[in-house]
Enzyme design. Structure first.
Site, PDB file in Angstrom:
ATOM      1  N   PRO A  92       0.807  -1.433  -0.034  1.00  0.00           N
ATOM      2  CA  PRO A  92       0.057  -0.195  -0.206  1.00  0.00           C
ATOM      3  C   PRO A  92       0.970   1.244  -0.074  1.00  0.00           C
ATOM      4  O   PRO A  92       0.289   2.204  -0.311  1.00  0.00           O
ATOM      5  CB  PRO A  92      -0.902  -0.037   1.371  1.00  0.00           C
ATOM      6  CG  PRO A  92      -0.658  -1.446   1.662  1.00  0.00           C
ATOM      7  CD  PRO A  92       0.836  -2.144   0.912  1.00  0.00           C
ATOM      8  N   GLU A 122       2.402  -7.324   8.650  1.00  0.00           N
ATOM      9  CA  GLU A 122       2.329  -6.109   8.505  1.00  0.00           C
ATOM     10  C   GLU A 122       3.420  -5.694   7.323  1.00  0.00           C
ATOM     11  O   GLU A 122       3.560  -4.175   7.172  1.00  0.00           O
ATOM     12  CB  GLU A 122       2.724  -5.380   9.977  1.00  0.00           C
ATOM     13  CG  GLU A 122       1.793  -5.860  10.961  1.00  0.00           C
ATOM     14  CD  GLU A 122       0.291  -5.667  10.395  1.00  0.00           C
ATOM     15  OE1 GLU A 122      -0.405  -6.738  10.538  1.00  0.00           O
ATOM     16  OE2 GLU A 122      -0.045  -4.473   9.896  1.00  0.00           O
ATOM     17  N   ARG A 160      -1.639  -9.476 -20.737  1.00  0.00           N
ATOM     18  CA  ARG A 160      -2.750  -9.053 -21.655  1.00  0.00           C
ATOM     19  C   ARG A 160      -2.008  -8.229 -22.875  1.00  0.00           C
ATOM     20  O   ARG A 160      -2.415  -8.085 -23.948  1.00  0.00           O
ATOM     21  CB  ARG A 160      -3.761  -8.254 -21.247  1.00  0.00           C
ATOM     22  CG  ARG A 160      -4.630  -9.008 -20.273  1.00  0.00           C
ATOM     23  CD  ARG A 160      -5.679  -8.105 -19.442  1.00  0.00           C
ATOM     24  NE  ARG A 160      -6.794  -7.698 -20.485  1.00  0.00           N
ATOM     25  CZ  ARG A 160      -7.506  -8.104 -20.945  1.00  0.00           C
ATOM     26  NH1 ARG A 160      -8.111  -9.401 -20.620  1.00  0.00           N
ATOM     27  NH2 ARG A 160      -8.643  -7.448 -21.883  1.00  0.00           N
ATOM     28  N   ASP A 175      -6.554  -1.360 -27.246  1.00  0.00           N
ATOM     29  CA  ASP A 175      -5.375  -0.353 -27.437  1.00  0.00           C
ATOM     30  C   ASP A 175      -6.236   1.010 -27.483  1.00  0.00           C
ATOM     31  O   ASP A 175      -6.176   1.965 -26.915  1.00  0.00           O
ATOM     32  CB  ASP A 175      -4.728  -0.571 -28.690  1.00  0.00           C
ATOM     33  CG  ASP A 175      -3.637  -1.581 -28.431  1.00  0.00           C
ATOM     34  OD1 ASP A 175      -3.113  -2.132 -29.352  1.00  0.00           O
ATOM     35  OD2 ASP A 175      -3.591  -1.981 -27.269  1.00  0.00           O
TER      36      ASP A 175
HETATM   37  N1  LIG Z   1      -2.765  -1.870  -2.304  1.00  0.00           N
HETATM   38  C1  LIG Z   1      -1.684  -2.793  -2.580  1.00  0.00           C
HETATM   39  O1  LIG Z   1      -1.356  -3.020  -3.689  1.00  0.00           O
HETATM   40  C2  LIG Z   1      -1.591  -3.884  -1.512  1.00  0.00           C
HETATM   41  C3  LIG Z   1      -0.329  -4.532  -1.451  1.00  0.00           C
HETATM   42  C4  LIG Z   1      -0.095  -5.474  -0.215  1.00  0.00           C
HETATM   43  C5  LIG Z   1      -0.989  -5.434   0.756  1.00  0.00           C
HETATM   44  N2  LIG Z   1      -1.089  -6.458   1.701  1.00  0.00           N
HETATM   45  C6  LIG Z   1       0.543  -7.097   1.974  1.00  0.00           C
HETATM   46  C7  LIG Z   1       1.165  -5.903   2.674  1.00  0.00           C
HETATM   47  C8  LIG Z   1       2.384  -5.726   2.230  1.00  0.00           C
HETATM   48  C9  LIG Z   1       3.235  -4.671   2.818  1.00  0.00           C
HETATM   49  C10 LIG Z   1       2.690  -3.671   3.726  1.00  0.00           C
HETATM   50  C11 LIG Z   1       1.441  -3.841   4.063  1.00  0.00           C
HETATM   51  O2  LIG Z   1       0.986  -3.007   5.009  1.00  0.00           O
HETATM   52  C12 LIG Z   1       0.889  -4.917   3.437  1.00  0.00           C
HETATM   53  N3  LIG Z   1      -2.236  -4.782   0.803  1.00  0.00           N
HETATM   54  C13 LIG Z   1      -2.425  -3.997  -0.262  1.00  0.00           C
END
Ligand SMILES: NC(=O)c1ccc(NCc2cccc(O)c2)nc1
Length: 247
Positions: A92, A122, A160, A175
């Site tokens: 995230p 986490e 894709r 496209d």
């Molecule tokens: N929005 C995304 O691309 C996304 C990606 C991973 C994830 N979970 C694993 C994770 C990984 C790292 C930190 C963290 O807080 C949570 N959740 C959402």
């Protein structure tokens, strides 16, 4: 395209290796998925991959060593295939992934490869990110229980764009609309459903009119639902006319 996946749950990826367009890409060798599970790179009897966070707080953090060993094994496999593969971490905290980013990643690494690091808990120890991660991407502003689904989203979007994965006609259509607009409405049989008809232009056989109608629908839908996509976009004269409702 070769994709090395570092994940505690490689079996999740059956969703793309066994279903649909991506499964066909794997079957005909256009897409190769290879997996390394950090748990196989632990040295303790409990095969520990996570530990409590320094500074306290909820949850667990993935430890450096098993991840580094798994990433290095993936790097060696990539090198053995003559592939230079950057390590992408899905989190995230990453940059928001757009279709334009997917196209850039495909152009840069589509014929080569990528290593995708999927975090759980986490997340991972920041020192691993600093040492081994080349790019951090997010598929959206929400937290999932792991990076596997985001990794599959990225692989699907990249697959894709590989030549021959979509039939040529479909990719041509794709496209024309992935140039930053929302897609137009689609219809198929029956022609009348419970009294609802299909827009007449689509039955007219006038391909120029159909193409214009579809572009107009995309432009109007984009303005209604995602005006942000039109900001900074230079509209052609035709697009401007269509948006202003001039047929
Ligand atoms: N929005 C995304 O691309 C996304 C990606 C991973 C994830 N979970 C694993 C994770 C990984 C790292 C930190 C963290 O807080 C949570 N959740 C959402």
């Amino acid at each position: 395209m070769w994709v090395g996946v570092v994940s505690l749950f490689p079996e999740m990826f059956r969703a793309i290796s066994e279903c649909g367009v991506t499964a066909r890409a794997v079957a005909n060798g256009k897409l190769t998925l290879a997996f390394w599970n950090p748990r196989d790179f632990t040295e303790d009897n409990y095969r520990r991959v996570d530990e409590r966070p320094f500074g306290g707080g909820p949850g667990m953090v993935m430890q450096i060593e098993p991840l580094r060993r798994a990433i290095n094994a993936a790097r060696e496999a990539a090198a053995a295939r003559g592939v230079v593969a950057p390590v992408i971490y899905l989190s995230p905290q990453g940059q928001r992934l757009s279709q334009a980013d997917v196209q850039q990643l495909s152009a840069a690494h589509g014929q080569q490869g990528l290593i995708l690091l999927c975090g759980r808990y986490e997340g991972v120890d920041e020192r691993l990110i600093e040492r081994d991660v080349d790019a951090e991407w997010s598929i959206g502003d929400y937290v999932l229980s792991g990076g596997e689904l985001p990794a599959m989203v990225l692989v699907d979007a990249l697959a894709r764009l590989l030549p021959g994965v979509l039939n040529t006609e479909a990719s041509a259509i794709e496209d024309s609309f992935t140039d930053g607009l929302l897609d137009c409405p689609h219809y198929t049989r029956p022609e009348v459903y419970d009294g609802d008809t299909v827009p007449a232009v689509l039955l007219s056989g006038d391909h120029a009119a159909i193409k214009r109608w579809r572009l107009q629908q995309s432009l109007k839908r984009t303005r209604e639902r995602r005006p942000d996509l039109l900001v900074g976009r230079t509209l052609s004269k035709l697009e401007r006319q269509l948006l202003d409702g001039i047929e």
